[in-house]
Structure formats: structure tokens, C-alpha cells
Write a protein that holds these residues in place. Sequence first.
Motif, PDB file in Angstrom:
ATOM      1  N   PHE A 149       0.745  -1.200  -0.115  1.00  0.00           N
ATOM      2  CA  PHE A 149       0.045   0.178  -0.042  1.00  0.00           C
ATOM      3  C   PHE A 149       0.873   1.265   0.029  1.00  0.00           C
ATOM      4  O   PHE A 149       0.268   2.385   0.205  1.00  0.00           O
ATOM      5  CB  PHE A 149      -1.110   0.028   1.138  1.00  0.00           C
ATOM      6  N   ARG A 201       1.328   0.764  -5.630  1.00  0.00           N
ATOM      7  CA  ARG A 201       0.056  -0.133  -4.955  1.00  0.00           C
ATOM      8  C   ARG A 201      -0.173  -1.275  -5.803  1.00  0.00           C
ATOM      9  O   ARG A 201      -0.605  -0.974  -7.031  1.00  0.00           O
ATOM     10  CB  ARG A 201      -1.057   0.647  -4.529  1.00  0.00           C
ATOM     11  N   THR A 243       6.838  -1.046   0.449  1.00  0.00           N
ATOM     12  CA  THR A 243       6.896  -1.999   1.760  1.00  0.00           C
ATOM     13  C   THR A 243       6.158  -3.139   1.289  1.00  0.00           C
ATOM     14  O   THR A 243       5.016  -2.856   0.747  1.00  0.00           O
ATOM     15  CB  THR A 243       6.370  -1.446   2.971  1.00  0.00           C
ATOM     16  N   ILE A 269       7.644  -9.348   5.649  1.00  0.00           N
ATOM     17  CA  ILE A 269       7.865  -8.007   5.357  1.00  0.00           C
ATOM     18  C   ILE A 269       9.103  -8.083   4.293  1.00  0.00           C
ATOM     19  O   ILE A 269      10.154  -8.708   4.654  1.00  0.00           O
ATOM     20  CB  ILE A 269       7.875  -6.980   6.571  1.00  0.00           C
ATOM     21  N   TYR A 303      11.373  -5.310   1.502  1.00  0.00           N
ATOM     22  CA  TYR A 303      11.204  -3.634   0.905  1.00  0.00           C
ATOM     23  C   TYR A 303      12.116  -3.622  -0.414  1.00  0.00           C
ATOM     24  O   TYR A 303      12.920  -4.480  -0.896  1.00  0.00           O
ATOM     25  CB  TYR A 303      12.114  -2.739   1.837  1.00  0.00           C
ATOM     26  N   PRO A 331      15.935   0.181   6.512  1.00  0.00           N
ATOM     27  CA  PRO A 331      14.654  -0.222   6.891  1.00  0.00           C
ATOM     28  C   PRO A 331      14.443  -0.019   8.608  1.00  0.00           C
ATOM     29  O   PRO A 331      13.201   0.041   8.978  1.00  0.00           O
ATOM     30  CB  PRO A 331      14.237  -1.632   6.514  1.00  0.00           C
ATOM     31  N   ARG A 358      15.531   4.948  12.633  1.00  0.00           N
ATOM     32  CA  ARG A 358      14.549   5.885  13.549  1.00  0.00           C
ATOM     33  C   ARG A 358      14.743   7.251  13.418  1.00  0.00           C
ATOM     34  O   ARG A 358      14.664   7.951  14.434  1.00  0.00           O
ATOM     35  CB  ARG A 358      14.812   5.357  14.992  1.00  0.00           C
ATOM     36  N   ARG A 418      16.071   0.067  15.125  1.00  0.00           N
ATOM     37  CA  ARG A 418      15.134  -0.700  15.653  1.00  0.00           C
ATOM     38  C   ARG A 418      15.853  -2.420  15.696  1.00  0.00           C
ATOM     39  O   ARG A 418      16.544  -2.533  14.742  1.00  0.00           O
ATOM     40  CB  ARG A 418      13.868  -0.819  14.629  1.00  0.00           C
ATOM     41  N   GLU A 438      -3.702   2.003   2.732  1.00  0.00           N
ATOM     42  CA  GLU A 438      -3.050   3.181   3.516  1.00  0.00           C
ATOM     43  C   GLU A 438      -2.690   2.921   4.936  1.00  0.00           C
ATOM     44  O   GLU A 438      -2.959   3.665   5.733  1.00  0.00           O
ATOM     45  CB  GLU A 438      -4.064   4.524   3.551  1.00  0.00           C
ATOM     46  N   GLY A 439      -2.350   1.685   5.240  1.00  0.00           N
ATOM     47  CA  GLY A 439      -1.921   1.344   6.420  1.00  0.00           C
ATOM     48  C   GLY A 439      -2.920   1.070   7.268  1.00  0.00           C
ATOM     49  O   GLY A 439      -2.830   0.798   8.634  1.00  0.00           O
ATOM     50  N   LEU A 444      -1.531  -0.336  10.739  1.00  0.00           N
ATOM     51  CA  LEU A 444      -0.118  -1.117  10.593  1.00  0.00           C
ATOM     52  C   LEU A 444       0.906  -0.214  10.905  1.00  0.00           C
ATOM     53  O   LEU A 444       1.680   0.161   9.748  1.00  0.00           O
ATOM     54  CB  LEU A 444      -0.172  -2.041   9.418  1.00  0.00           C
ATOM     55  N   THR A 472       3.891  -0.287  12.018  1.00  0.00           N
ATOM     56  CA  THR A 472       5.359  -0.902  11.653  1.00  0.00           C
ATOM     57  C   THR A 472       5.638  -1.024  10.194  1.00  0.00           C
ATOM     58  O   THR A 472       6.641  -1.129   9.538  1.00  0.00           O
ATOM     59  CB  THR A 472       5.461  -2.339  12.210  1.00  0.00           C
ATOM     60  N   ARG A 473       4.545  -0.941   9.313  1.00  0.00           N
ATOM     61  CA  ARG A 473       4.632  -1.036   7.899  1.00  0.00           C
ATOM     62  C   ARG A 473       4.838   0.447   7.217  1.00  0.00           C
ATOM     63  O   ARG A 473       4.886   0.545   6.059  1.00  0.00           O
ATOM     64  CB  ARG A 473       3.353  -1.940   7.152  1.00  0.00           C
ATOM     65  N   LEU A 474       4.569   1.324   8.139  1.00  0.00           N
ATOM     66  CA  LEU A 474       4.723   2.802   7.800  1.00  0.00           C
ATOM     67  C   LEU A 474       6.020   3.283   8.361  1.00  0.00           C
ATOM     68  O   LEU A 474       6.159   4.635   8.578  1.00  0.00           O
ATOM     69  CB  LEU A 474       3.491   3.541   8.259  1.00  0.00           C
ATOM     70  N   GLY A 475       7.041   2.664   8.810  1.00  0.00           N
ATOM     71  CA  GLY A 475       8.176   2.951   9.419  1.00  0.00           C
ATOM     72  C   GLY A 475       8.162   3.353  10.634  1.00  0.00           C
ATOM     73  O   GLY A 475       9.153   4.333  11.372  1.00  0.00           O
ATOM     74  N   ARG A 476       7.026   3.060  11.425  1.00  0.00           N
ATOM     75  CA  ARG A 476       7.097   3.437  12.755  1.00  0.00           C
ATOM     76  C   ARG A 476       7.269   2.318  13.784  1.00  0.00           C
ATOM     77  O   ARG A 476       7.267   1.109  13.247  1.00  0.00           O
ATOM     78  CB  ARG A 476       5.421   3.925  13.082  1.00  0.00           C
ATOM     79  N   ASP A 477       7.201   2.448  15.107  1.00  0.00           N
ATOM     80  CA  ASP A 477       7.505   1.050  16.149  1.00  0.00           C
ATOM     81  C   ASP A 477       6.324   0.449  16.633  1.00  0.00           C
ATOM     82  O   ASP A 477       6.455  -0.525  17.135  1.00  0.00           O
ATOM     83  CB  ASP A 477       8.315   1.880  17.364  1.00  0.00           C
ATOM     84  N   LEU A 533       6.937  -3.170  17.495  1.00  0.00           N
ATOM     85  CA  LEU A 533       7.565  -3.872  16.671  1.00  0.00           C
ATOM     86  C   LEU A 533       6.731  -5.326  16.882  1.00  0.00           C
ATOM     87  O   LEU A 533       5.662  -5.635  17.022  1.00  0.00           O
ATOM     88  CB  LEU A 533       8.955  -4.008  16.867  1.00  0.00           C
TER      89      LEU A 533
END
Lengths: 207, 399
Positions: free
Chosen positions: A86, A91, A114, A124, A126, A161, A164, A193, B105-106, B160, B162-167, B237
Amino acid sequence: MLALAAWAGGAGAAALVVKVAKPDGRPVAGAVVLLHGPPGSKSSAPATFIVDQVNQTFTPDLIVIPVGSTVTFPNSDSVSHQVYSFSPTKRFQLPLYRGTPYPPVTFANPGIVTLGCNIHDDMIAYLVVTDAEWFGRTAQDGSWTASNLPAGDFRIEVWHPRMRESTDVIERPLKLEAALSGRLDVQLTRSLRPEPLGVKPRSWSDY
Amino acid sequence: MRAVIATALALLCAPAMADGHLDLSVDLRLVGADGRSSWLDDGLGKLRFDENHDGLQVGRLRAAWNQTFGETLNLRIDASLWRLSDHNAFDLTEAYLEYRPYPKEGWRSRVRVGAFYAPISFEHRAAGWTNPYLISSSAINTWVGEELRTIGAEYSLEWLGTRLGRDFDLGLVAAIYGWNDPAGILVASRGWALHDRQTTLFGKVGEPGTGPVPGRVLFKEIDHRPGYYVGAHLRYLDRVELRYLRYDNRADPERFDPGINDFAWLTWFDSVGLRFETANGWTLIAQWLAGITEIEPDSGYEDWKYSSTFALVSKALGRHRISLRADWFDTDHFVTSWPPGLQETGSAWTAGYSFERNDHWSFAVEAMQIKSDVEQRASLGERPDATERQLQLQLRYTR
């Protein structure tokens, strides 16, 4: 944090060594480095790539591909997968499949894609799609080297990936002079991470 | 519920079989136990296998069918046999249709319709709602397997991150269901127990303390008032996950069903669970659950407050795993009439080792000791306090 040092190099062309380090100075392996050349530079030629699915893991889990490249997503597992992205860069969805039933997917725009599997949430991977002429990933010692570079104004992007940083991508301008070798040190300001825990047993399917 | 299952079976037999998968497993046990007469045989023992039911036993015979329809519909049917002498020897534990559209969109939505487990247990992460850490479940999740089943519809929404680069990932879940009106009777009349047996949708269990009876039905609609649960989870995570669930069956505690000789039990609880995993194979799971179940017969009001906590630590070493769990539990009965209500308190230690030889064969051993003080045991002429011990060897083949 960035630091650039330059010294006399080979005749004519410039060279660049990029070293990516963690806040404590230890090297970051596998960081993606994209080097955009001076005006007039061209993108790398598109190519074909494969991201396989083996033991409920994308293999490889990160590739850097030139804009316009195509990627095939075979499923070598005995269970079905359902690949999706997405990400605004591209997409797409590959409905439930085994083997290689779908034609390659073309990635026409630069950016980060992603990948996930709608059946197996832990999967997952990339794709970094780039129009940079020079690109690659840092080695175990955190370094990536480009040679035979023209002199001029460059733009460099560094991404990982598990990074942070306050921005999604570390981006800096860079000036290279003819016949000089440059070294760019990129030190992350925050720790990466932790690595994903890895593949769960096949019979696990969280309730 | 039967209509839902009939529809599911009709879909199963549809000629357009897209992608079906059959799981079969045979789980045999060698058991040594010194427990009081089990609740399955109308006693107030807390073990699945009491001293009259040890030696070679059927652990579970399981057949599960997983069928996809088109891109995003998935049918799961899980049937098991737990004991040859059960009312419905081979019966369903879960049967539901799941709709899993692609995330956008997450955000990801999921819908489940049918009969299935609420997202409450961190122990039961293997197929067939199986606990891969220990053979027996914690007191909390034993009760979930005994008395709770979502027979209705559930919607969940997850961000989601973690799929958007967040923790973090964040999720919300809500469900509406029926046929859970008897839920609460077991924790009230018997108290807590620790085992791995799940009540089947059309099955029966023993009726503690009343002597030989045909058995108790646990999934029945009595008052035609749907129940609900709402919950949330937060995941850091793939390391730490925190879950909350509020369950309320909204039963009418004055309603009596002569068909099953039972009231609708108004049961609600809160549950909080935490799972923490490390890169070197350690897992820590802790859960707390507390609630009330009540009935209002003509003779007066009765309620039971119940609560339990457990902590489980597990270490995986390749295909080997060792786990240790401590459980604490209590119930407190209040009644407006004479005699006054009864109480129970107890705790349990469970230690186990398992070895997954390959995708087909696994072996496990588990030792458990439950100490409990159950005042109600006096009605059976037993001492209230008991220390029950059970040693199980498990051999399982899956194909």
C-alpha cells in the motif's frame, strides 16, 4: 551527522566512500545509499529482479532497483501467499497464489515500497526504487564505495529499514572535485530498531 | 448457529474449490494423576484427568479444514474429539468465515462470522487454538476454552504502523454474539480449572456437585439478548503486545431455560494480557482477568466474583522448549439467602518441556500441581483443601 573529507585520488575521475555508523560509532551494514549525479546524469538501466518467498520469508528482504525495473514474486512455499503493497510509490496486489502465476510487476516511480503478505503478517520486505545512477548497500564494515564519478554537485540519500531518524531518508548535497577521493561519514542520531524475531513455526497462526 | 454451520458446510462442498487445506492430528497422552474426581465426571477436581482416568488417554483427535474463496474470504472449520465417551464425540470447536481485505493506506479491517475465539489469549497461538508452550492452559484461558465462544460477528481494525516506518501497531476489535448465556456457570459452580480441553459447540460437560446428570450445555441462547465484547491491542514492533478485552454477555439473569435446566448467567469481565519476546528465544506472558457472574432466581440474588492471574516464562532452544507457569485464582460467592456463599482460592505451578521433531511429530511432557481450597467440596463430603498433581506425556502426529 555528516562529515566530508577529500584527498587526492586517481587521475580524472572522483571516487566516494560512504560510511554509515550507529550513534555509538559501530558500522551499519545493509544501509541503502543512493547517489544522484550532477544535472545530465542518467538513471541506471532498468533490469529484471526476483523476490522469492521461501519458508514464509521474502528472499531477499530488500533490493534496490532502477526505475522502470520489473520484479517477479514467485512463491516457493507449499502454502499460499498474497503479496501486497500500500506504499504510494507502487500499490499492487497479487491474489492468493503458489508458484509463479503472475507476470512481473513494473516499478515506474522512485520511492520505497513495503511488501507484505495478507495471510502471514510477519512477512515483510522492501524494494527501493531509484532513479540514481549510483546506488548500493553498505558492507559489514558500514561502507559503500563508488568510483569513476564525474566532478560536480551530487545529492546523496541514505536509508535503512530499521532506521529511526527524524526524517524518513537522510538526504544531503555533496560536491565532488575531479581526481579527488571523498569520504562521507554518516552517523545515525538514534539506534536502529531491533531485527525482526524471524519465522514462527508453521503451525502458529495467532488467535 | 446450526444454520451458519450448514451454510459453511454447503460452501465447503461447492464445486469451485479454490484452495483448501486439511489438517489432521492425533494427540495421545500417558497420564499419571492423583486429582479429585474431575469436573467432567461431576466432581470438583481441577484436572482434566483424575485418578480414575489416567494411563493411556486420548488427548485430542483433530480435523480442520481451511478453504479460501476468491481473494479475501477464508473458511475455517475445526473439529475435535476429546474423550470417546463425550456426548458428541467428534464435534466442532470453531467454524467461521473470515473476510480479510487488503490493507489500505496502513489500515486493515477483518470480519469474522460464525463460531470462534475472542482475541484474548496470548498462549493459544497455534492452529486449533492450541497452546504451544504447555499442554495445559492457564486457569484464565482454560475457562475461555470451556465457556466462551463468539457465536456471531466480529470486526477488527488495525493501524499497521510498523509497515509505515513506525514502532507501533494499534488495533481495535468489537463483536456481537449470542448463544453464550450459560457462560459463567462453570466458574461459579466449580471454580477455576487448568487443562487443555475445549468445549465443543454441541457438546456437554459434567455438572459439578449434583451427581450423575445428562450433562450441561454451555452454548445456548436463552434471553435473545446479544452480548458484546470490545478490545484493543498495542504492539511494539514484533516484541511486545498488550491486549485489553471487555466481555459482557448481557444475559438476563432472571430468565430460566427449562430445556437445559439453567438460568441465563449475566457474565462480564475485563482482561489484560501482555506478551514479551526476545531475540534469543525468551517469551514472557502475563494475563489478568476479573469479573462477575450473576443469576436472579426467585429465591434471591446470587453473584460470584472471580479473578485469576498467571505469568508464564518460556525459552526456546531450536526445536526444544521449556516453560514454567504460575497461576493464582479465586472466586467469591455472594447470596442473599441462607446458607451464605462459598469461596475458593488456589494456585498452580506448571512446568513443561516440548520437542518439535519436524512438521509432523512432536513430544511434550508436563508436570502440574494445583493447590486449592474450595468450600463447596464439603457438599460432596470431601475436604475443602486439595493438592492435585498430574504428569502428562504427549505424543502428537500432524499431517
